[in-house]
Scaffold this motif. Structure first.
Motif, PDB file in Angstrom:
ATOM      1  N   HIS A  91       0.810  -1.074   0.108  1.00  0.00           N
ATOM      2  CA  HIS A  91       0.091   0.061   0.067  1.00  0.00           C
ATOM      3  C   HIS A  91       0.798   1.249   0.080  1.00  0.00           C
ATOM      4  O   HIS A  91       0.746   2.070  -0.704  1.00  0.00           O
ATOM      5  CB  HIS A  91      -0.956  -0.089   1.231  1.00  0.00           C
ATOM      6  CG  HIS A  91      -2.365  -0.507   0.823  1.00  0.00           C
ATOM      7  ND1 HIS A  91      -3.049   0.314   0.196  1.00  0.00           N
ATOM      8  CD2 HIS A  91      -2.916  -1.690   1.216  1.00  0.00           C
ATOM      9  CE1 HIS A  91      -4.398  -0.367   0.352  1.00  0.00           C
ATOM     10  NE2 HIS A  91      -4.295  -1.574   0.840  1.00  0.00           N
ATOM     11  N   LEU A  92       1.794   1.305   0.708  1.00  0.00           N
ATOM     12  CA  LEU A  92       2.809   2.414   1.047  1.00  0.00           C
ATOM     13  C   LEU A  92       3.550   2.583  -0.348  1.00  0.00           C
ATOM     14  O   LEU A  92       3.575   3.758  -0.751  1.00  0.00           O
ATOM     15  CB  LEU A  92       3.682   2.257   2.186  1.00  0.00           C
ATOM     16  CG  LEU A  92       4.819   3.281   2.224  1.00  0.00           C
ATOM     17  CD1 LEU A  92       4.183   4.670   2.533  1.00  0.00           C
ATOM     18  CD2 LEU A  92       5.787   2.869   3.390  1.00  0.00           C
ATOM     19  N   VAL A  93       4.198   1.641  -0.966  1.00  0.00           N
ATOM     20  CA  VAL A  93       4.895   1.664  -2.060  1.00  0.00           C
ATOM     21  C   VAL A  93       3.985   2.516  -3.312  1.00  0.00           C
ATOM     22  O   VAL A  93       4.480   3.311  -3.955  1.00  0.00           O
ATOM     23  CB  VAL A  93       5.391   0.418  -2.574  1.00  0.00           C
ATOM     24  CG1 VAL A  93       6.132   0.304  -3.953  1.00  0.00           C
ATOM     25  CG2 VAL A  93       6.395   0.016  -1.642  1.00  0.00           C
ATOM     26  N   LEU A  94       2.533   1.500  -3.404  1.00  0.00           N
ATOM     27  CA  LEU A  94       1.907   2.059  -4.422  1.00  0.00           C
ATOM     28  C   LEU A  94       1.422   3.548  -4.321  1.00  0.00           C
ATOM     29  O   LEU A  94       1.356   4.251  -5.308  1.00  0.00           O
ATOM     30  CB  LEU A  94       0.563   1.141  -4.599  1.00  0.00           C
ATOM     31  CG  LEU A  94       0.980  -0.116  -5.140  1.00  0.00           C
ATOM     32  CD1 LEU A  94      -0.148  -1.435  -4.855  1.00  0.00           C
ATOM     33  CD2 LEU A  94       1.425  -0.260  -6.397  1.00  0.00           C
TER      34      LEU A  94
ATOM     35  N   LEU B 131      11.957   3.662  -8.095  1.00  0.00           N
ATOM     36  CA  LEU B 131      11.888   2.653  -7.046  1.00  0.00           C
ATOM     37  C   LEU B 131      13.178   2.715  -6.355  1.00  0.00           C
ATOM     38  O   LEU B 131      12.978   2.188  -5.100  1.00  0.00           O
ATOM     39  CB  LEU B 131      11.710   1.483  -7.932  1.00  0.00           C
ATOM     40  CG  LEU B 131      10.580   1.219  -8.426  1.00  0.00           C
ATOM     41  CD1 LEU B 131      10.485  -0.245  -9.158  1.00  0.00           C
ATOM     42  CD2 LEU B 131       9.262   1.138  -7.451  1.00  0.00           C
ATOM     43  N   LYS B 132      14.177   3.515  -6.766  1.00  0.00           N
ATOM     44  CA  LYS B 132      15.448   3.525  -6.102  1.00  0.00           C
ATOM     45  C   LYS B 132      15.255   4.000  -4.780  1.00  0.00           C
ATOM     46  O   LYS B 132      15.783   3.605  -3.767  1.00  0.00           O
ATOM     47  CB  LYS B 132      16.548   3.853  -6.728  1.00  0.00           C
ATOM     48  CG  LYS B 132      18.096   4.069  -5.959  1.00  0.00           C
ATOM     49  CD  LYS B 132      18.933   4.640  -7.069  1.00  0.00           C
ATOM     50  CE  LYS B 132      20.398   4.806  -6.270  1.00  0.00           C
ATOM     51  NZ  LYS B 132      21.350   5.462  -7.203  1.00  0.00           N
ATOM     52  N   VAL B 133      14.562   5.322  -4.933  1.00  0.00           N
ATOM     53  CA  VAL B 133      14.255   6.154  -3.704  1.00  0.00           C
ATOM     54  C   VAL B 133      13.242   5.378  -2.896  1.00  0.00           C
ATOM     55  O   VAL B 133      13.663   5.820  -1.665  1.00  0.00           O
ATOM     56  CB  VAL B 133      13.860   7.592  -4.469  1.00  0.00           C
ATOM     57  CG1 VAL B 133      13.346   8.429  -2.970  1.00  0.00           C
ATOM     58  CG2 VAL B 133      14.916   8.201  -5.159  1.00  0.00           C
ATOM     59  N   ILE B 134      12.292   4.978  -3.398  1.00  0.00           N
ATOM     60  CA  ILE B 134      11.374   4.475  -2.320  1.00  0.00           C
ATOM     61  C   ILE B 134      11.942   3.093  -1.655  1.00  0.00           C
ATOM     62  O   ILE B 134      11.709   2.979  -0.770  1.00  0.00           O
ATOM     63  CB  ILE B 134      10.300   3.737  -3.430  1.00  0.00           C
ATOM     64  CG1 ILE B 134       9.577   4.941  -3.907  1.00  0.00           C
ATOM     65  CG2 ILE B 134       9.157   2.868  -2.448  1.00  0.00           C
ATOM     66  CD1 ILE B 134       8.193   4.523  -4.840  1.00  0.00           C
ATOM     67  N   ARG B 135      12.877   2.329  -2.238  1.00  0.00           N
ATOM     68  CA  ARG B 135      13.510   1.480  -1.739  1.00  0.00           C
ATOM     69  C   ARG B 135      14.774   2.080  -0.476  1.00  0.00           C
ATOM     70  O   ARG B 135      14.488   1.235   0.505  1.00  0.00           O
ATOM     71  CB  ARG B 135      14.341   0.775  -2.515  1.00  0.00           C
ATOM     72  CG  ARG B 135      15.028  -0.649  -2.059  1.00  0.00           C
ATOM     73  CD  ARG B 135      15.875  -1.434  -3.049  1.00  0.00           C
ATOM     74  NE  ARG B 135      15.201  -1.697  -4.211  1.00  0.00           N
ATOM     75  CZ  ARG B 135      15.522  -1.086  -5.444  1.00  0.00           C
ATOM     76  NH1 ARG B 135      16.326  -0.316  -5.423  1.00  0.00           N
ATOM     77  NH2 ARG B 135      14.739  -1.653  -6.459  1.00  0.00           N
ATOM     78  N   GLN B 136      15.219   2.994  -0.749  1.00  0.00           N
ATOM     79  CA  GLN B 136      15.942   3.707   0.444  1.00  0.00           C
ATOM     80  C   GLN B 136      15.088   4.280   1.454  1.00  0.00           C
ATOM     81  O   GLN B 136      15.325   3.900   2.501  1.00  0.00           O
ATOM     82  CB  GLN B 136      16.767   4.723  -0.538  1.00  0.00           C
ATOM     83  CG  GLN B 136      17.666   5.541   0.793  1.00  0.00           C
ATOM     84  CD  GLN B 136      18.503   4.576   1.160  1.00  0.00           C
ATOM     85  OE1 GLN B 136      19.540   4.245   0.615  1.00  0.00           O
ATOM     86  NE2 GLN B 136      18.615   4.358   2.650  1.00  0.00           N
TER      87      GLN B 136
END
Length: 241
Positions: A62-65, A75-80
């Motif tokens: 939910h947070l990622v989407l 995605l690199k920033v979200i992963r961090q």
């Protein structure tokens, strides 16, 4: 009584898809698999190789989407950001703004026992994040570290460090730099020593509640010592006035 199966709380990828589509109509099974491939979620696998998602996995998706939809971060920033969250390090919010921690005070504006409590969910800050949250310059932070007023742990800083940094920035406006404030560090160490003398016998006890009792006592004594210090300074200024 029949016990629930170990995987009763786990969801299949199809069940996860049904939940996510309420907020993200365009999401697909291939999208969920792709996010897994990118390391943004790690569901368990059954012996047969089927994915089983926990409630935490679903919340993470939910947070990622949501972040993808609202910020367009790669995605690199979200992963961090997720890694920061996992390690208790707070990052900027969607607006790029950091929330500055406040010192918990009692109703009269003086420190309370809660002021001195921490916990596993206390926010941690990287150097750049501390500078942004406190509004001070890097040179002032370096000087504060040099004189022992701020001390990072594993290259991150606590909520208290942010408050100290902000206070140092305010004092710098009156011409007081960290080198002028070393006496505060020395006085604080002496107060900690007094508190430790009181609680050490409690820590050595072997009963179940010894550690909790020692911590509670330390917090109360620390708050009282700071209140005493504040009132002594207040009276000192009054006498000079």
């Amino acid at each position: 009584m029949t016990q629930a199966a170990p995987n009763a709380a786990r969801l299949s990828i199809g069940e996860v898809l049904d939940e996510l589509r309420a907020d993200f109509p365009d999401v697909s099974i291939s999208k969920i698999r792709y996010l897994e491939t990118e390391g943004l979620v790690e569901p368990e696998r059954t012996p047969a190789g089927y994915r089983k998602f926990s409630r935490a996995d679903v919340e993470r998706l939910h947070l990622v989407l949501r972040v993808q939809r609202d910020t367009y971060w790669p995605l690199k920033v979200i992963r961090q950001k997720l890694d920061d969250l996992d390690h208790g390090i707070v990052g900027a919010d969607d607006e790029g703004v950091l929330q500055v921690p406040r010192v918990i005070m009692s109703s009269d504006g003086l420190p309370s026992a809660e002021t001195f409590t921490g916990g596993p969910h206390e926010m941690r800050f990287r150097r750049a994040e501390l500078l942004q949250a406190s509004g001070i310059e890097s040179d002032l932070l370096a000087e504060a570290e040099q004189y022992g007023l701020i001390a990072p742990s594993q290259e991150t800083y606590s909520e208290s460090d942010v408050v100290i940094a902000k206070t140092l920035g305010d004092l710098a406006g009156f011409g007081l730099g960290p080198r002028h404030l070393r006496a505060f560090r020395t006085a604080a160490d002496r107060e900690v020593g007094i508190v430790e003398q009181i609680v050490e016998p409690l820590r050595r006890r072997r009963d179940v509640g010894a550690a909790a009792s020692a911590d509670e006592t330390a917090h109360h004594v620390a708050s009282l010592s700071v209140v005493l210090h504040s009132m002594l300074v207040k009276n000192g200024l009054r006498r000079r006035g």
